[in-house]
Design a protein around this motif. Structure first.
Motif, PDB file in Angstrom:
ATOM      1  N   VAL A  87       0.848  -1.195   0.000  1.00 14.79           N
ATOM      2  CA  VAL A  87       0.000   0.000   0.000  1.00 14.79           C
ATOM      3  C   VAL A  87       0.884   1.245   0.000  1.00 14.79           C
ATOM      4  CG1 VAL A  87      -1.830   1.267   1.197  1.00 14.79           C
ATOM      5  CG2 VAL A  87      -1.746  -1.225   1.342  1.00 14.79           C
ATOM      6  N   GLY A  88       0.591   2.172  -0.855  1.00 11.14           N
ATOM      7  CA  GLY A  88       1.375   3.405  -0.910  1.00 11.14           C
ATOM      8  C   GLY A  88       0.519   4.609  -1.247  1.00 11.14           C
ATOM      9  N   ARG A  89       0.907   5.721  -0.689  1.00 10.67           N
ATOM     10  CA  ARG A  89       0.272   6.985  -1.057  1.00 10.67           C
ATOM     11  C   ARG A  89       1.262   8.112  -0.774  1.00 10.67           C
ATOM     12  NH1 ARG A  89      -2.297  11.517  -0.658  1.00 10.67           N
ATOM     13  NH2 ARG A  89      -4.422  11.866  -1.327  1.00 10.67           N
ATOM     14  N   SER A  90       1.238   9.110  -1.634  1.00 17.21           N
ATOM     15  CA  SER A  90       2.107  10.264  -1.421  1.00 17.21           C
ATOM     16  C   SER A  90       1.839  10.855  -0.034  1.00 17.21           C
ATOM     17  CB  SER A  90       1.810  11.310  -2.492  1.00 17.21           C
ATOM     18  OG  SER A  90       2.473  12.500  -2.192  1.00 17.21           O
ATOM     19  N   GLY A  91       2.908  11.123   0.710  1.00 12.13           N
ATOM     20  CA  GLY A  91       2.736  11.711   2.037  1.00 12.13           C
ATOM     21  C   GLY A  91       2.653  10.683   3.152  1.00 12.13           C
ATOM     22  N   TYR A  92       2.694   9.399   2.777  1.00 18.57           N
ATOM     23  CA  TYR A  92       2.655   8.332   3.790  1.00 18.57           C
ATOM     24  C   TYR A  92       3.780   7.339   3.533  1.00 18.57           C
ATOM     25  CZ  TYR A  92      -1.956   9.883   5.257  1.00 18.57           C
ATOM     26  OH  TYR A  92      -3.007  10.615   5.736  1.00 18.57           O
ATOM     27  N   ARG A  93       4.188   6.667   4.599  1.00 17.19           N
ATOM     28  CA  ARG A  93       5.220   5.660   4.438  1.00 17.19           C
ATOM     29  C   ARG A  93       4.622   4.423   3.778  1.00 17.19           C
ATOM     30  NH1 ARG A  93       9.135   3.383   9.192  1.00 17.19           N
ATOM     31  NH2 ARG A  93       7.325   2.154   9.745  1.00 17.19           N
ATOM     32  N   TYR A  94       5.360   3.900   2.823  1.00 18.73           N
ATOM     33  CA  TYR A  94       4.957   2.705   2.077  1.00 18.73           C
ATOM     34  C   TYR A  94       4.918   1.508   3.027  1.00 18.73           C
ATOM     35  CZ  TYR A  94       5.863  -1.255  -1.058  1.00 18.73           C
ATOM     36  OH  TYR A  94       5.834  -2.447  -1.698  1.00 18.73           O
ATOM     37  N   GLU A  95       3.866   0.704   2.931  1.00 18.12           N
ATOM     38  CA  GLU A  95       3.742  -0.470   3.798  1.00 18.12           C
ATOM     39  C   GLU A  95       3.548  -1.724   2.963  1.00 18.12           C
ATOM     40  OE1 GLU A  95       4.107  -0.545   6.994  1.00 18.12           O
ATOM     41  OE2 GLU A  95       3.987   1.576   7.514  1.00 18.12           O
ATOM     42  N   GLN A  96       4.083  -2.815   3.444  1.00 20.77           N
ATOM     43  CA  GLN A  96       3.799  -4.089   2.782  1.00 20.77           C
ATOM     44  C   GLN A  96       3.785  -5.213   3.801  1.00 20.77           C
ATOM     45  OE1 GLN A  96       6.358  -5.902   0.004  1.00 20.77           O
ATOM     46  NE2 GLN A  96       8.219  -5.619   1.182  1.00 20.77           N
ATOM     47  N   ALA A  97       3.017  -6.264   3.470  1.00 20.11           N
ATOM     48  CA  ALA A  97       2.922  -7.410   4.368  1.00 20.11           C
ATOM     49  C   ALA A  97       2.505  -8.631   3.554  1.00 20.11           C
ATOM     50  CB  ALA A  97       1.889  -7.140   5.457  1.00 20.11           C
ATOM     51  N   PHE A  98       2.914  -9.801   4.034  1.00 23.04           N
ATOM     52  CA  PHE A  98       2.439 -11.040   3.421  1.00 23.04           C
ATOM     53  C   PHE A  98       1.236 -11.528   4.218  1.00 23.04           C
ATOM     54  CE2 PHE A  98       6.746 -10.837   1.873  1.00 23.04           C
ATOM     55  CZ  PHE A  98       6.578 -11.192   0.547  1.00 23.04           C
ATOM     56  N   ILE A  99       0.150 -11.816   3.521  1.00 26.75           N
ATOM     57  CA  ILE A  99      -1.052 -12.248   4.230  1.00 26.75           C
ATOM     58  C   ILE A  99      -1.614 -13.516   3.585  1.00 26.75           C
ATOM     59  CG2 ILE A  99      -1.700  -9.944   5.058  1.00 26.75           C
ATOM     60  CD1 ILE A  99      -3.686  -9.787   2.757  1.00 26.75           C
ATOM     61  N   SER A 100      -2.222 -14.340   4.440  1.00 22.13           N
ATOM     62  CA  SER A 100      -2.894 -15.547   3.942  1.00 22.13           C
ATOM     63  C   SER A 100      -4.388 -15.346   4.036  1.00 22.13           C
ATOM     64  CB  SER A 100      -2.486 -16.765   4.789  1.00 22.13           C
ATOM     65  OG  SER A 100      -1.138 -17.050   4.571  1.00 22.13           O
ATOM     66  N   LEU A 101      -5.074 -15.624   2.959  1.00 21.83           N
ATOM     67  CA  LEU A 101      -6.523 -15.400   2.910  1.00 21.83           C
ATOM     68  C   LEU A 101      -7.220 -16.714   2.594  1.00 21.83           C
ATOM     69  CD1 LEU A 101      -6.341 -12.140   0.794  1.00 21.83           C
ATOM     70  CD2 LEU A 101      -6.914 -12.274   3.218  1.00 21.83           C
ATOM     71  N   ALA A 102      -8.116 -17.120   3.500  1.00 23.34           N
ATOM     72  CA  ALA A 102      -8.820 -18.382   3.290  1.00 23.34           C
ATOM     73  C   ALA A 102     -10.304 -18.165   3.050  1.00 23.34           C
ATOM     74  CB  ALA A 102      -8.618 -19.280   4.508  1.00 23.34           C
ATOM     75  N   MET A 103     -10.776 -16.985   3.425  1.00 25.98           N
ATOM     76  CA  MET A 103     -12.216 -16.687   3.278  1.00 25.98           C
ATOM     77  C   MET A 103     -12.368 -15.188   3.007  1.00 25.98           C
ATOM     78  SD  MET A 103     -13.275 -16.863   7.283  1.00 25.98           S
ATOM     79  CE  MET A 103     -12.459 -18.390   7.588  1.00 25.98           C
ATOM     80  N   PRO A 104     -13.547 -14.763   2.588  1.00 23.91           N
ATOM     81  CA  PRO A 104     -13.732 -13.324   2.360  1.00 23.91           C
ATOM     82  C   PRO A 104     -13.308 -12.538   3.599  1.00 23.91           C
ATOM     83  CG  PRO A 104     -15.610 -14.530   1.543  1.00 23.91           C
ATOM     84  CD  PRO A 104     -14.748 -15.530   2.272  1.00 23.91           C
ATOM     85  N   SER A 105     -12.526 -11.517   3.414  1.00 29.81           N
ATOM     86  CA  SER A 105     -11.924 -10.835   4.566  1.00 29.81           C
ATOM     87  C   SER A 105     -11.903  -9.327   4.381  1.00 29.81           C
ATOM     88  CB  SER A 105     -10.466 -11.261   4.757  1.00 29.81           C
ATOM     89  OG  SER A 105     -10.331 -12.634   4.649  1.00 29.81           O
ATOM     90  N   GLU A 106     -11.733  -8.650   5.531  1.00 34.76           N
ATOM     91  CA  GLU A 106     -11.450  -7.216   5.488  1.00 34.76           C
ATOM     92  C   GLU A 106     -10.120  -7.002   6.205  1.00 34.76           C
ATOM     93  OE1 GLU A 106     -14.569  -4.324   6.108  1.00 34.76           O
ATOM     94  OE2 GLU A 106     -13.188  -3.092   7.293  1.00 34.76           O
ATOM     95  N   VAL A 107      -9.187  -6.348   5.515  1.00 28.91           N
ATOM     96  CA  VAL A 107      -7.845  -6.109   6.062  1.00 28.91           C
ATOM     97  C   VAL A 107      -7.682  -4.607   6.249  1.00 28.91           C
ATOM     98  CG1 VAL A 107      -5.368  -6.365   5.647  1.00 28.91           C
ATOM     99  CG2 VAL A 107      -6.977  -8.093   4.779  1.00 28.91           C
ATOM    100  N   THR A 108      -7.272  -4.191   7.457  1.00 26.75           N
ATOM    101  CA  THR A 108      -7.050  -2.761   7.691  1.00 26.75           C
ATOM    102  C   THR A 108      -5.553  -2.463   7.714  1.00 26.75           C
ATOM    103  OG1 THR A 108      -9.108  -2.569   8.933  1.00 26.75           O
ATOM    104  CG2 THR A 108      -7.451  -0.836   9.285  1.00 26.75           C
TER     105      THR A 108
END
Lengths: 329, 80
Positions: free
Chosen positions: B49-70
């Motif tokens: 995830v990236g946006r001007s004015g914010y620090r770039y973030e990344q993560a590895f995630i496992s998804l097994a069902m419909p999810s909401e990630v914040t």
């Protein structure tokens, strides 16, 4: 369609470390653009680093992406002319250009009082006055400070207004609270902050929604609203440092060269802090109470602490008896 | 499988509009509510995830069902 793709990927690319720039071009064959062919998004990277290249998408909304190693682009940062804030003043005053000989120019925040001795000191940022910030470690007591800053024509010794007295280090692997330093004036220092106040005000705590106003070397007097307090920000300087307990404005009220700007909380009628970092979107302000505590200074006049009086008194008495013993008085 | 990525400002908790979100090879931009929606099969993904004015973030995630990630973004600035 290609412009839309570029716009959509722009916020992401701006945040990938090592990306130097990007734009639209025509299709590349090898290293050469073939004009008249289908458009591509060209991403310029600082170096051929696998980590950077892994973070560049190969396609965005159907538009191919071409990566080109370009090195780092340099920008001209100081463009806004605010002559009044860049001129030479004697005595020097807040809101005007200042710096050590190692920086272009920052802003002299204001005069403060040393809590230990009651002496007048000049306040600005560590990265403006002392440069003990992250990977750069060049501060020393006695470092010359010039007004205006070197970028605005300040030279040593002709424009020297003081020497570095003390500072708070900015470190890369811990959470920092302030980016501040003080110098000992050798040519007097005015109480005033240009275009803002006749003398610095008592410290107040900021709240979300408060209006803050600063006076700085580059953009002069500007104001904005507090969006967050107790905030955490990542700041690029000589390395990347994390700062906590900061005040953040909801819009950018400062630009390059405004570092060190004294900032008033207009809503509460007191000192908010000192500008030190920003982006196109927001500005970060070090909290005044943290500045006072960590530098052992006060924005308002203070009586020297008893220990300081004691040192002076003992010193004076010792001198008196030494002179008497030698029949000099 | 529907995956909602919600991007918020770390300091204010406010939704971050216009953030570029990459889930695996798919990209989307967050709307006014700070969310970007993906349709992906279950599995492990690199979320960036990236946006001007914010620090770039990344993560590895496992998804097994419909999810909401914040994802909370920290403002990114430069010394002035």
């Amino acid at each position: 369609m290609s412009f839309k793709a570029l716009e959509s990927v722009k916020p992401y690319l701006l945040n990938v470390p090592g990306v130097a720039g990007f734009g639209l071009s025509t299709y590349y064959r090898g290293e050469f653009a073939v004009h008249g062919s289908e458009p591509v998004i060209v991403v310029y990277v600082e170096r051929e680093d696998p980590w950077i290249l892994r973070h560049i998408p190969s396609e965005v909304e159907g538009v191919k992406v071409k990566t080109v190693v370009s090195g780092k682009f340099k920008t001209l940062q100081l463009t806004v002319l605010q002559y009044e804030h860049r001129a030479k003043y004697r005595p020097a005053l807040g809101g005007t250009s200042v710096g050590s000989l190692e920086v272009g120019a920052g802003t002299l925040g204001c005069r403060v009082f040393d809590r230990a001795t009651g002496a007048v000191l000049g306040l600005s940022n560590n990265h403006v006055l002392s440069q003990n910030w992250g990977l750069k470690r060049t501060a020393y007591v006695g470092k010359p400070i010039v007004q205006p800053g070197p970028l605005d024509g300040g030279r040593d010794p002709d424009d020297r207004i003081g020497v570095l007295e003390r500072w708070v280090d900015v470190n890369l692997n811990v959470e920092n609270l302030v980016d501040v330093a003080v110098f000992r004036p050798t040519d007097g220092l005015s109480d005033a902050v240009l275009g803002l106040v006749d003398k610095p005000l008592p410290v107040v705590d900021a709240s979300v929604g408060d209006v803050v106003r600063k006076s700085g070397r580059t953009t002069g007097v500007t104001e904005g609203k507090v969006e967050a307090v107790g905030a955490t920000v990542s700041v690029e300087g000589w390395g990347t440092a994390i700062f906590t307990d900061q005040i953040i404005t909801s819009t950018a009220i400062a630009d390059a060269g405004d570092s060190g700007s004294y900032t008033v909380n207009v809503s509460k009628g007191g000192t908010a802090g000192l500008v030190f970092a920003g982006s196109d979107l927001k500005t970060a302000i070090c909290r005044a109470s943290n500045i006072e505590r960590l530098l052992n200074v006060s924005f308002t006049e203070v009586a020297p602490t008893p220990s300081a009086w004691l040192v002076w008194a003992i010193g004076g008495l010792s001198l008196y008896f030494a002179l008497r013993e030698n029949r000099l008085i | 499988m529907r995956v909602v990525v919600r991007v918020v400002d770390r300091n204010t908790g406010a939704p971050v509009e216009g953030a570029m979100v990459m889930l695996g090879l798919q990209t989307a931009t967050t709307g006014r509510d700070g969310t970007a929606v993906f349709d992906v099969p279950p599995g492990s993904y690199n979320l960036r995830v990236g946006r001007s004015g914010y620090r770039y973030e990344q993560a590895f995630i496992s998804l097994a069902m419909p999810s909401e990630v914040t994802v909370s973004l920290m403002p990114s600035m430069v010394i002035l």
